[in-house]
Design a protein around this motif. Structure first.
Motif, PDB file in Angstrom:
ATOM      1  N   GLY A 232       3.811  -6.236  -5.185  1.00 24.01           N
ATOM      2  CA  GLY A 232       3.151  -4.944  -5.046  1.00 24.01           C
ATOM      3  C   GLY A 232       1.817  -5.076  -4.317  1.00 24.01           C
ATOM      4  N   PHE A 233       1.064  -6.116  -4.641  1.00 22.00           N
ATOM      5  CA  PHE A 233      -0.198  -6.377  -3.940  1.00 22.00           C
ATOM      6  C   PHE A 233       0.065  -6.646  -2.462  1.00 22.00           C
ATOM      7  CE2 PHE A 233      -2.840  -9.844  -2.245  1.00 22.00           C
ATOM      8  CZ  PHE A 233      -4.055  -9.194  -2.152  1.00 22.00           C
ATOM      9  N   LEU A 234       1.134  -7.392  -2.160  1.00 25.04           N
ATOM     10  CA  LEU A 234       1.493  -7.686  -0.774  1.00 25.04           C
ATOM     11  C   LEU A 234       1.764  -6.396  -0.002  1.00 25.04           C
ATOM     12  CD1 LEU A 234       2.019 -10.366   0.842  1.00 25.04           C
ATOM     13  CD2 LEU A 234       4.442  -9.955   0.434  1.00 25.04           C
ATOM     14  N   ILE A 235       2.469  -5.467  -0.634  1.00 19.34           N
ATOM     15  CA  ILE A 235       2.756  -4.175  -0.001  1.00 19.34           C
ATOM     16  C   ILE A 235       1.472  -3.386   0.223  1.00 19.34           C
ATOM     17  CG2 ILE A 235       3.867  -1.940  -0.379  1.00 19.34           C
ATOM     18  CD1 ILE A 235       6.130  -3.427  -1.791  1.00 19.34           C
ATOM     19  N   ASN A 236       0.616  -3.346  -0.795  1.00 26.40           N
ATOM     20  CA  ASN A 236      -0.632  -2.592  -0.696  1.00 26.40           C
ATOM     21  C   ASN A 236      -1.538  -3.168   0.393  1.00 26.40           C
ATOM     22  OD1 ASN A 236      -2.188  -0.423  -1.619  1.00 26.40           O
ATOM     23  ND2 ASN A 236      -3.395  -1.722  -2.972  1.00 26.40           N
ATOM     24  N   GLU A 237      -1.615  -4.488   0.484  1.00 22.74           N
ATOM     25  CA  GLU A 237      -2.437  -5.136   1.505  1.00 22.74           C
ATOM     26  C   GLU A 237      -1.880  -4.866   2.899  1.00 22.74           C
ATOM     27  OE1 GLU A 237      -4.534  -9.489   1.750  1.00 22.74           O
ATOM     28  OE2 GLU A 237      -2.331  -9.453   1.702  1.00 22.74           O
ATOM     29  N   ALA A 238      -0.542  -4.888   3.037  1.00 20.53           N
ATOM     30  CA  ALA A 238       0.071  -4.610   4.336  1.00 20.53           C
ATOM     31  C   ALA A 238      -0.170  -3.159   4.751  1.00 20.53           C
ATOM     32  CB  ALA A 238       1.569  -4.895   4.265  1.00 20.53           C
ATOM     33  N   ILE A 247       5.498  -4.441   4.727  1.00 19.87           N
ATOM     34  CA  ILE A 247       5.830  -3.479   3.671  1.00 19.87           C
ATOM     35  C   ILE A 247       7.330  -3.481   3.407  1.00 19.87           C
ATOM     36  CG2 ILE A 247       5.855  -1.032   3.055  1.00 19.87           C
ATOM     37  CD1 ILE A 247       3.251  -0.714   4.610  1.00 19.87           C
ATOM     38  N   PHE A 248       8.123  -3.507   4.474  1.00 17.94           N
ATOM     39  CA  PHE A 248       9.573  -3.541   4.317  1.00 17.94           C
ATOM     40  C   PHE A 248      10.036  -4.845   3.678  1.00 17.94           C
ATOM     41  CE2 PHE A 248       9.765   0.123   7.093  1.00 17.94           C
ATOM     42  CZ  PHE A 248      10.892   0.792   6.631  1.00 17.94           C
ATOM     43  N   VAL A 249       9.367  -5.942   3.983  1.00 19.98           N
ATOM     44  CA  VAL A 249       9.697  -7.218   3.334  1.00 19.98           C
ATOM     45  C   VAL A 249       9.521  -7.095   1.826  1.00 19.98           C
ATOM     46  CG1 VAL A 249       8.992  -9.616   3.043  1.00 19.98           C
ATOM     47  CG2 VAL A 249       9.207  -8.664   5.334  1.00 19.98           C
ATOM     48  N   GLY A 250       8.381  -6.510   1.403  1.00 20.98           N
ATOM     49  CA  GLY A 250       8.138  -6.316  -0.028  1.00 20.98           C
ATOM     50  C   GLY A 250       9.179  -5.419  -0.673  1.00 20.98           C
ATOM     51  N   ILE A 251       9.532  -4.334   0.017  1.00 22.26           N
ATOM     52  CA  ILE A 251      10.544  -3.406  -0.518  1.00 22.26           C
ATOM     53  C   ILE A 251      11.887  -4.112  -0.672  1.00 22.26           C
ATOM     54  CG2 ILE A 251      11.867  -1.321   0.012  1.00 22.26           C
ATOM     55  CD1 ILE A 251       9.335  -0.234   1.387  1.00 22.26           C
TER      56      ILE A 251
END
Length: 281
Positions: A232-238, A247-251
């Motif tokens: 989730g942090f990775l998505i927020n940072e991206a 973001i798509f990688v995190g999803i």
């Protein structure tokens, strides 16, 4: 004078060959089912890549699958992806153990004892209808931005599916079985262990499956609010850095891990409920 009739039995080699054909047929059918399940996703990815390559879709709006794969390879090569994934799985697991365990205990308690239902169930049903996003700021205000608040958010979500399904599973046990147990002279403990809990197992496994799914979904809420690690942090940072491919990688990671967890519980269900004769479609 009666005639002697001898039963014909297939030779051992013939029997082995028939079993091999049967098993290979099952394998082919399973592979066909898997191929059918992958048909739609593969076709969608192909169309998506083609549209992106031809410039029909802006890469800032929707990066191509190739760009997402490149972002995934870059994150994996840097070593940060596994660390973020490990932190997310650890948080989700701890939250599920606390929330799902408490839901199991209170579900059994309210299912077995009507007085406990009168005391606990009304409050539990009111709290169940409060959304995650509504209570997350309050939990952070109480526990801060550390690990405790994230675990509490996940536990709060995983509690209710387990509680409700365990409670309903016990209450939906056929009352005729209780009459049979009284006739056989079962004690209360024997009635619970040999009658109630086995009969409630399908609904309890459904609660386990739903609770795990909600734990994983609650992890997104927990990590998007004041987190310094995790998917989730990775998505927020991206999002802040304008990296839609990341973001798509995190999803995709959330989707794949969630599917693996769901498939694991389904495998447990099939093994534990082999005695059920249900419609297979």
């Amino acid at each position: 004078m009666g005639e002697r009739v001898e039963a014909w039995t297939a030779p051992a080699g013939r029997t082995r060959e028939m079993r091999t054909r049967s098993s290979s047929g099952k394998v082919r059918a399973a592979l066909a089912d898997v191929a059918a399940g992958w048909l739609l996703p593969v076709a969608a990815i192909a169309v998506w890549q083609l549209a992106g390559s031809l410039g029909w879709i802006s890469p800032e709006f929707l990066p191509t699958p190739a760009a997402i794969a490149a972002a995934f390879a870059d994150l994996a090569a840097n070593g940060g992806l596994l660390q973020h994934l490990g932190d997310s799985i650890r948080r989700a697991g701890i939250g599920f153990v606390f929330g799902g365990g408490l839901g199991l205990a209170l579900g059994v308690l309210t299912g077995l004892f009507r007085r406990a239902e009168y005391v606990i169930d009304p409050s539990a049903q009111v709290l169940r209808l409060v959304p995650h996003l509504a209570i997350a700021p309050l939990i952070i205000l109480w526990f801060g931005f550390g690990e405790v608040s994230k675990v509490v958010i996940i536990a709060a979500g995983s509690f209710f599916p387990m509680y409700v399904n365990v409670f309903l599973g016990i209450r939906q046990v056929d009352n005729k079985l209780f009459e049979v147990s009284r006739t056989l002279g079962f004690s209360r403990s024997k009635r619970v262990s040999r009658l109630i809990l086995p009969s409630a197992t399908p609904q309890m496994l459904l609660g386990l499956r739903t609770s795990l799914a909600v734990s994983w979904i609650g992890l997104v809420v927990a990590e998007l609010i004041g987190s310094t690690s995790g998917i989730g942090f990775l998505i927020n940072e991206a999002k802040q850095n304008g990296q839609p491919a990341v973001i798509f990688v995190g999803i995709l990671i959330f989707a794949i891990v969630g599917k693996l967890l769901d498939s694991a519980v389904k495998a447990i269900e099939r093994r534990a409920l082999k005695w059920q004769d249900g419609y297979k479609g």
